[in-house]
Design a protein around this motif. Structure first.
Motif, mmCIF file in Angstrom:
data_model
loop_
_atom_site.group_PDB
_atom_site.id
_atom_site.type_symbol
_atom_site.label_atom_id
_atom_site.label_comp_id
_atom_site.label_asym_id
_atom_site.label_seq_id
_atom_site.Cartn_x
_atom_site.Cartn_y
_atom_site.Cartn_z
ATOM 1 N N MET A 1 7.317 -35.847 -23.635
ATOM 2 C CA MET A 1 7.824 -37.119 -23.178
ATOM 3 C C MET A 1 6.665 -37.909 -22.548
ATOM 4 O O MET A 1 5.838 -37.369 -21.835
ATOM 5 N N LYS A 2 6.651 -39.217 -22.836
ATOM 6 C CA LYS A 2 5.580 -40.078 -22.366
ATOM 7 C C LYS A 2 5.781 -40.447 -20.898
ATOM 8 O O LYS A 2 6.897 -40.711 -20.463
ATOM 9 N N ARG A 3 4.710 -40.458 -20.173
ATOM 10 C CA ARG A 3 4.764 -40.789 -18.743
ATOM 11 C C ARG A 3 4.918 -42.299 -18.556
ATOM 12 O O ARG A 3 4.261 -43.086 -19.230
ATOM 13 N N LEU A 4 5.791 -42.696 -17.623
ATOM 14 C CA LEU A 4 6.005 -44.117 -17.343
ATOM 15 C C LEU A 4 4.813 -44.666 -16.569
ATOM 16 O O LEU A 4 4.284 -44.006 -15.667
ATOM 17 N N LYS A 5 4.410 -45.888 -16.922
ATOM 18 C CA LYS A 5 3.286 -46.512 -16.236
ATOM 19 C C LYS A 5 3.634 -47.953 -15.906
ATOM 20 O O LYS A 5 4.309 -48.632 -16.657
ATOM 21 N N ILE A 6 3.117 -48.373 -14.789
ATOM 22 C CA ILE A 6 3.202 -49.782 -14.411
ATOM 23 C C ILE A 6 1.963 -50.439 -14.995
ATOM 24 O O ILE A 6 0.846 -50.208 -14.514
ATOM 25 N N THR A 7 2.130 -51.234 -16.050
ATOM 26 C CA THR A 7 0.986 -51.850 -16.725
ATOM 27 C C THR A 7 0.586 -53.166 -16.073
ATOM 28 O O THR A 7 -0.572 -53.566 -16.152
ATOM 29 N N ASN A 8 1.528 -53.844 -15.445
ATOM 30 C CA ASN A 8 1.222 -55.115 -14.799
ATOM 31 C C ASN A 8 1.951 -55.109 -13.465
ATOM 32 O O ASN A 8 3.174 -55.203 -13.421
ATOM 33 N N ASP A 9 1.207 -55.013 -12.380
ATOM 34 C CA ASP A 9 1.863 -54.897 -11.075
ATOM 35 C C ASP A 9 2.214 -56.244 -10.462
ATOM 36 O O ASP A 9 2.864 -56.312 -9.426
ATOM 37 N N HIS A 10 1.799 -57.357 -11.090
ATOM 38 C CA HIS A 10 2.155 -58.702 -10.631
ATOM 39 C C HIS A 10 1.808 -58.923 -9.160
ATOM 40 O O HIS A 10 2.464 -59.695 -8.470
ATOM 41 N N GLY A 11 0.804 -58.203 -8.688
ATOM 42 C CA GLY A 11 0.375 -58.383 -7.302
ATOM 43 C C GLY A 11 1.163 -57.554 -6.293
ATOM 44 O O GLY A 11 0.943 -57.680 -5.096
ATOM 45 N N TRP A 12 2.051 -56.707 -6.750
ATOM 46 C CA TRP A 12 2.850 -55.881 -5.847
ATOM 47 C C TRP A 12 2.179 -54.531 -5.649
ATOM 48 O O TRP A 12 1.643 -53.946 -6.572
ATOM 49 N N THR A 13 2.250 -54.028 -4.438
ATOM 50 C CA THR A 13 1.778 -52.685 -4.126
ATOM 51 C C THR A 13 2.989 -51.866 -3.683
ATOM 52 O O THR A 13 4.035 -52.436 -3.352
ATOM 53 N N PRO A 14 2.868 -50.540 -3.668
ATOM 54 C CA PRO A 14 4.005 -49.742 -3.188
ATOM 55 C C PRO A 14 4.434 -50.125 -1.774
ATOM 56 O O PRO A 14 5.621 -50.139 -1.455
ATOM 57 N N ARG A 15 3.465 -50.492 -0.952
ATOM 58 C CA ARG A 15 3.796 -50.867 0.429
ATOM 59 C C ARG A 15 4.607 -52.170 0.479
ATOM 60 O O ARG A 15 5.591 -52.278 1.209
ATOM 61 N N THR A 16 4.189 -53.183 -0.292
ATOM 62 C CA THR A 16 4.926 -54.451 -0.288
ATOM 63 C C THR A 16 6.296 -54.287 -0.947
ATOM 64 O O THR A 16 7.256 -54.947 -0.547
ATOM 65 N N LEU A 17 6.385 -53.418 -1.948
ATOM 66 C CA LEU A 17 7.693 -53.159 -2.567
ATOM 67 C C LEU A 17 8.646 -52.487 -1.578
ATOM 68 O O LEU A 17 9.839 -52.784 -1.552
ATOM 69 N N ARG A 18 8.106 -51.585 -0.754
ATOM 70 C CA ARG A 18 8.945 -50.919 0.249
ATOM 71 C C ARG A 18 9.485 -51.940 1.257
ATOM 72 O O ARG A 18 10.654 -51.896 1.657
ATOM 73 N N LEU A 52 17.110 -40.671 -7.327
ATOM 74 C CA LEU A 52 17.972 -41.826 -7.091
ATOM 75 C C LEU A 52 19.336 -41.682 -7.757
ATOM 76 O O LEU A 52 20.144 -42.608 -7.700
ATOM 77 N N ASN A 53 19.556 -40.525 -8.391
ATOM 78 C CA ASN A 53 20.825 -40.268 -9.075
ATOM 79 C C ASN A 53 21.081 -41.331 -10.152
ATOM 80 O O ASN A 53 22.155 -41.909 -10.240
ATOM 81 N N LEU A 54 20.041 -41.582 -10.939
ATOM 82 C CA LEU A 54 20.115 -42.536 -12.039
ATOM 83 C C LEU A 54 19.849 -41.819 -13.347
ATOM 84 O O LEU A 54 19.387 -40.677 -13.374
ATOM 85 N N CYS A 55 20.079 -42.508 -14.429
ATOM 86 C CA CYS A 55 19.750 -42.003 -15.753
ATOM 87 C C CYS A 55 18.254 -42.239 -15.999
ATOM 88 O O CYS A 55 17.696 -43.242 -15.546
ATOM 89 N N ARG A 56 17.622 -41.333 -16.728
ATOM 90 C CA ARG A 56 16.195 -41.449 -17.008
ATOM 91 C C ARG A 56 15.888 -42.737 -17.779
ATOM 92 O O ARG A 56 14.901 -43.415 -17.533
ATOM 93 N N GLN A 57 16.791 -43.119 -18.712
ATOM 94 C CA GLN A 57 16.596 -44.343 -19.486
ATOM 95 C C GLN A 57 16.677 -45.583 -18.586
ATOM 96 O O GLN A 57 16.000 -46.582 -18.830
ATOM 97 N N SER A 58 17.505 -45.526 -17.546
ATOM 98 C CA SER A 58 17.604 -46.659 -16.618
ATOM 99 C C SER A 58 16.292 -46.862 -15.891
ATOM 100 O O SER A 58 15.834 -48.001 -15.721
ATOM 101 N N VAL A 59 15.683 -45.786 -15.462
ATOM 102 C CA VAL A 59 14.395 -45.889 -14.769
ATOM 103 C C VAL A 59 13.357 -46.491 -15.711
ATOM 104 O O VAL A 59 12.600 -47.389 -15.331
ATOM 105 N N ALA A 60 13.341 -46.041 -16.973
ATOM 106 C CA ALA A 60 12.396 -46.586 -17.948
ATOM 107 C C ALA A 60 12.666 -48.073 -18.187
ATOM 108 O O ALA A 60 11.732 -48.874 -18.319
#
Length: 176
Positions: A1-18, A52-60
Motif C-alpha cells: 500500500m502506498k504511503r499518503l503524502k502531503i504534496t502541497n502544504d499551502h503554508g500550513w504546518t502541523p502546529r498551525t493546523l492544531r 480517529l475511528n475513520l475509514c482508510r479511504q476517508s483519510v486518503a
C-alpha cells in the motif's frame, strides 16, 4: 500500500493546523483537519484511520482534498438541497401574520378563539390548496418561531363594579 503524502502544504504546518482544529466546532470537520495534520506529522493512513475511528479511504480522500485546495477545500461541505417546502416564503409570512393578528372565529373558521393544527390544516388546504399533515404544520410553526400557549380570555363585557365587589369579598375570606 502506498504511503499518503502531503504534496502541497499551502503554508500550513502541523502546529498551525492544531491551532485551527481547536477553533472548529463541527466535529466531523475537526476530524478532517486532524487527519491531515497526523499524516503531515508522519503517521500512516491506516494508523490515522484507526486513531480517529475513520475509514482508510476517508483519510486518503481528506489528504487529496487538502493537497488540491488547502484547508478551504477540506472544510467545504456541500449538503444536498433537501425537499422543497410545501408553502413558499411569502405564503409562510402571510400565514404567520394571519395567525398573529386574527382568531379563527374572526375569519369564519370554527368558533375557536385560538389556532390549533387541525384548524390550520383546514385553513391551509382552503387558502393555499396544499395538504399538510398536522405534524408538518407543527414543525412549520416551530420553524417560524411560533410557540403554543394556552389562550388567554378577557371579558370585554365585564362589570367593573361587580369585579371590585368580588375582589373585596375574596380579601375578606383570605383574612378570616
Amino acid at each position: 500500500m502506498k504511503r499518503l503524502k502531503i504534496t502541497n502544504d499551502h503554508g500550513w504546518t502541523p502546529r498551525t493546523l492544531r491551532k485551527e482544529e481547536k477553533k472548529i466546532k463541527n466535529i466531523s470537520l475537526r476530524q478532517r483537519v486532524m487527519a491531515v495534520r497526523l499524516v503531515m506529522e508522519g503517521y500512516l493512513g491506516k494508523d490515522v484511520a484507526s486513531m480517529l475511528n475513520l475509514c482508510r479511504q476517508s483519510v486518503a480522500f481528506y489528504v487529496s482534498l487538502f493537497n488540491e485546495g488547502g484547508l478551504d477545500l477540506l472544510l467545504d461541505r456541500k449538503y444536498p438541497p433537501g425537499r422543497e417546502p410545501f408553502l413558499t416564503l411569502e405564503q409562510q409570512q402571510e400565514l404567520k401574520q394571519t395567525i398573529l393578528t386574527h382568531t379563527p372565529a374572526e375569519l369564519g373558521w370554527d368558533i375557536a378563539s385560538s389556532w390549533n393544527t387541525r384548524i390550520l390544516q383546514s385553513y391551509i388546504r382552503e387558502h393555499y390548496e396544499v395538504d399538510m399533515s398536522r405534524e408538518g404544520i407543527r414543525k412549520l410553526l416551530h420553524r417560524m418561531r411560533l410557540s403554543w400557549t394556552r389562550p388567554t380570555y378577557t371579558l370585554a363585557k365585564g362589570d367593573a363594579e361587580q369585579q371590585q365587589a368580588f375582589e373585596k369579598q375574596m380579601d375578606l375570606i383570605k383574612k378570616n
